[in-house]
Design an enzyme around this catalytic site. Structure first.
Site, mmCIF file in Angstrom:
data_model
loop_
_atom_site.group_PDB
_atom_site.id
_atom_site.type_symbol
_atom_site.label_atom_id
_atom_site.label_comp_id
_atom_site.label_asym_id
_atom_site.label_seq_id
_atom_site.Cartn_x
_atom_site.Cartn_y
_atom_site.Cartn_z
ATOM 1 N N SER A 65 -5.977 -4.021 -10.748
ATOM 2 C CA SER A 65 -4.878 -3.650 -9.854
ATOM 3 C C SER A 65 -5.353 -3.298 -8.444
ATOM 4 C CB SER A 65 -4.123 -2.496 -10.519
ATOM 5 O OG SER A 65 -3.002 -2.130 -9.786
ATOM 6 N N GLU A 370 8.200 4.548 -10.095
ATOM 7 C CA GLU A 370 7.257 5.587 -9.714
ATOM 8 C C GLU A 370 7.228 5.611 -8.191
ATOM 9 O OE1 GLU A 370 3.945 6.282 -12.941
ATOM 10 O OE2 GLU A 370 3.651 4.340 -12.011
ATOM 11 N N ASN A 372 4.841 5.527 -6.375
ATOM 12 C CA ASN A 372 3.825 4.590 -5.879
ATOM 13 C C ASN A 372 4.328 3.145 -5.763
ATOM 14 O OD1 ASN A 372 3.749 3.474 -8.489
ATOM 15 N ND2 ASN A 372 2.031 4.764 -9.123
ATOM 16 N N ARG A 498 -2.431 17.581 -12.755
ATOM 17 C CA ARG A 498 -2.668 16.833 -13.995
ATOM 18 C C ARG A 498 -3.977 16.060 -13.862
ATOM 19 N NH1 ARG A 498 -1.425 11.652 -12.306
ATOM 20 N NH2 ARG A 498 -1.725 10.669 -14.313
ATOM 21 N N GLY A 501 -5.342 9.494 -15.075
ATOM 22 C CA GLY A 501 -5.612 8.566 -16.171
ATOM 23 C C GLY A 501 -6.470 7.401 -15.719
HETATM 24 C C1 16G Z 1 -1.714 3.286 -13.516
HETATM 25 C C2 16G Z 1 -0.306 3.116 -14.027
HETATM 26 C C3 16G Z 1 0.696 3.717 -13.068
HETATM 27 C C4 16G Z 1 0.350 5.168 -12.809
HETATM 28 C C5 16G Z 1 -1.080 5.323 -12.390
HETATM 29 C C6 16G Z 1 -1.453 6.790 -12.368
HETATM 30 C C7 16G Z 1 0.588 1.257 -15.264
HETATM 31 C C8 16G Z 1 0.825 -0.224 -15.269
HETATM 32 N N1 16G Z 1 0.005 1.702 -14.170
HETATM 33 O O1 16G Z 1 -1.900 2.585 -12.345
HETATM 34 O O2 16G Z 1 1.952 3.638 -13.663
HETATM 35 O O3 16G Z 1 1.181 5.699 -11.805
HETATM 36 O O4 16G Z 1 -1.932 4.668 -13.329
HETATM 37 O O5 16G Z 1 -2.789 6.923 -12.069
HETATM 38 O O6 16G Z 1 0.914 1.968 -16.194
HETATM 39 P P1 16G Z 1 -3.497 8.329 -12.158
HETATM 40 O O7 16G Z 1 -3.355 8.811 -13.590
HETATM 41 O O8 16G Z 1 -4.882 8.062 -11.749
HETATM 42 O O9 16G Z 1 -2.773 9.244 -11.218
HETATM 43 ZN ZN ZN Z 2 -1.018 -2.963 -9.867
#
Ligand code: 16G
Ligand code: ZN
Length: 543
Positions: A65, A370, A372, A498, A501
């Site tokens: 991504s 979202e 984003n 938080r 992920g």
């Molecule tokens: C990923 C997720 C997105 C989420 C982001 C949070 C998918 C397809 N993409 O890019 O939805 O906003 O992770 O990232 O699920 P973070 O946990 O690093 O903030």
């Molecule tokens: Zn993407």
């Protein structure tokens, strides 16, 4: 598994590298590309098992991504084009991390635990983004698929939402034939052209859009969709592959830095958009005549879609329930606008597309985004049936019929499997054109509360656990109480923390009424996290 399959796996060249444990995170595995070959091989194996279990084609998308070019990643796509079922994320993680000696017995365990019928022939549908490491990693995945006698349908370089669409439609085609990219472009493009009808716009809307494609796969898709929408809209693509992927450009850069991407026009009031490296996120923006940057993020796209759908539902007199799904990152002003001005219900769910998507299916028409820029609109099957039936109802007035056929065009134009930047551009442009709005009128619906997003480095990000759709911290003990005390000192204050992920950090989000307070507020919360969660590296003292 038959003896030759077992032998093939045992003799595979894709041995596990001695790396730290790797997790199937929010959106699959993501890491530096050079450590991923064995993970891809094993995901090839897993995709075959899942495909046999579901008796349907499963998708594999090779992408990281908006991450830098040096990273790569892989995720599985389930039969209806949705993200991999959550209960299988742990299975994927175990399979990626098991040592080579334990691989065969773990595969047997997955087969037996799930009662998988191994004799069934299956096909795995694969797509990849433009990363240079992808062909090599693709070979590893194909090798895993073939080791378990699976077939491969490789669509080559496509966007993530296209892969989701191809998996979903291929599984529902009556003759099980493979869908084509052409069917995707035709469906979106025809819906976009039809809905336009005779609408005249003259003043504020300009059918000319400038899109930063993050030097990724979306550049191809934007150029392709142009062929299917004639001159209804002219899409001028920049950062179309000549520069480095996601480097100082793309939707994530523009959203997190709140500034123009590389090579962007800075002409006042020109409508610009950015998509990310695999084209599943979209944000719009412009600069005013004082050269001030204005961002129209996912919250703005959600509210724009809500305004339009609400109007169409009222005009059509269809009794369908509309709802919006956001995460805690949605600006409080947008939530307030949806609840108090639009009077549409809003749900808040944890970060990650799978959570938003699942919640949105509960409404007849569910809009999810979202902040984003990832999001789409879902129409329940029963809602689509009602819309289709109403189209043939001779009792309806002309205005009711027009509204209903427009809703049907939206169903065509929107990729309902997952957020799709290309389809979302068509949606936004349709609404702006219908309303004859420039980007400034769009922005005027509400004023964002000042906000800040920070990262804090800690020894172990897992010490921070959260509940209530990421809005409340459970551990470390005492942290939430301190955050509450801080929030209470700021007018319209809201804050939450938080663990990420996708990165090894804790994220801190704050918003409040006063623009001059927001940095101080963010630092106070970031310092609490640093203290309670064993911060490492420099203390968050300045921004
Ligand atoms: C990923 C997720 C997105 C989420 C982001 C949070 C998918 C397809 N993409 O890019 O939805 O906003 O992770 O990232 O699920 P973070 O946990 O690093 O903030
Ligand atoms: Zn993407």
């Amino acid at each position: 598994m038959n003896p030759s399959e077992i032998e093939s796996i045992q003799n595979s060249q894709y041995k596990r590298l001695n790396i730290d444990r790797i997790e199937y995170g929010t959106a699959g595995f993501r890491a530096r590309s050079e450590v991923l070959e064995h993970v891809f091989y094993r995901m090839g194996l897993l995709a075959v098992l899942r495909s046999k279990l579901k008796n349907a084609n499963i998708g594999l998308m090779i992408t990281a991504s908006h991450n830098p070019e040096s990273d790569n990643g892989i995720k599985l796509v389930d039969p209806h084009g949705e993200m991999l079922e959550i209960s299988w994320e742990g299975i994927a993680t175990d399979l990626a991390n098991i040592n080579d000696e334990g691989l065969i017995s773990l595969l047997w365990q997955i087969i037996n635990d799930n009662g998988i019928e191994m004799s069934m022939p299956v096909t795995i549908i694969i797509g990849r983004d433009t990363r240079k490491s992808s062909p090599l990693l693709l070979n590893a995945a194909i090798s895993g698929i073939k080791a378990l006698s699976g077939n491969v349908k490789d669509f080559g370089i496509i966007t993530t939402p296209q892969l989701h669409y191809l998996v979903a439609t291929t599984n529902t085609n009556a003759d099980k034939s493979f869908s084509s990219l052409e069917s995707y472009y035709k469906k979106l493009g025809n819906g976009f052209k039809r809905i336009r009808g005779e609408t005249q716009y003259s003043n504020k809307y300009k059918a000319n859009l400038y899109v930063d494609a993050a030097n990724g796969v979306g550049a191809n898709a934007l150029k392709d969709i142009q062929k299917y929408i004639d001159s209804v809209l002219t899409i001028n693509v920049f950062n179309d592959g000549n520069g480095e992927l996601n480097y100082n450009c793309g939707a994530d850069f523009v959203k997190t830095r709140s500034k123009l991407p590389l090579n962007s026009s800075n002409k006042p009031y020109v409508r610009l958009a950015s998509i990310d490296g695999d084209a599943d996120r979209l944000v719009y923006f412009y600069v005013d005549d004082q050269n001030k940057f204005h961002l129209m993020d996912g919250d703005r796209i959600a509210t724009l879609a809500a305004v339009y759908l609400k109007e169409l539902l009222e005009e059509s007199n269809l009794s369908l329930k509309l709802g919006i799904v956001q995460t805690a990152y949605a600006n409080g002003a947008s939530t307030n606008y949806i609840l108090n001005v639009l009077k549409i219900p809003v749900a808040c769910v944890p970060t990650g597309v799978k959570h938003l998507h699942a919640k949105a299916t509960e409404y007849d028409i569910g809009i999810y985004f979202e902040a984003n820029g990832h999001g789409t609109v879902l129409f329940k099957d029963t809602a689509i049936k009602l819309i289709q039936e109403s189209l043939t109802n001779t009792q309806l007035s002309t205005s009711e019929k027009t509204a209903i056929s427009k809703i049907m065009d939206l169903v065509d134009m929107i990729n309902q499997t997952v957020g799709d930047a290309i389809s979302d551009i068509l949606l936004v442009e349709t609404i702006l054109r219908t309303k004859d709005w420039s980007i400034v009128e769009w922005e005027q619906s509400y004023t964002d509360l000042p906000n800040k997003l920070l990262k804090v480095n800690v020894k172990d990000r897992n010490v921070v656990t959260v509940t209530d759709a990421n809005r409340r911290c459970v551990t470390p003990k005492g942290l939430q109480e301190k955050i509450n005390e801080t929030i209470a000192r700021y007018e319209k204050g809201r804050a939450f923390v938080r663990s990420s992920g996708t990165e090894d950090v804790i994220r801190v989000y704050v918003e409040c009424e006063s623009p001059s307070d927001v940095d101080k507020f963010a630092l106070e919360v970031a310092n609490l996290v640093y203290n309670f969660a064993n911060g490492i590296g420099p203390r968050p003292e300045s921004l």
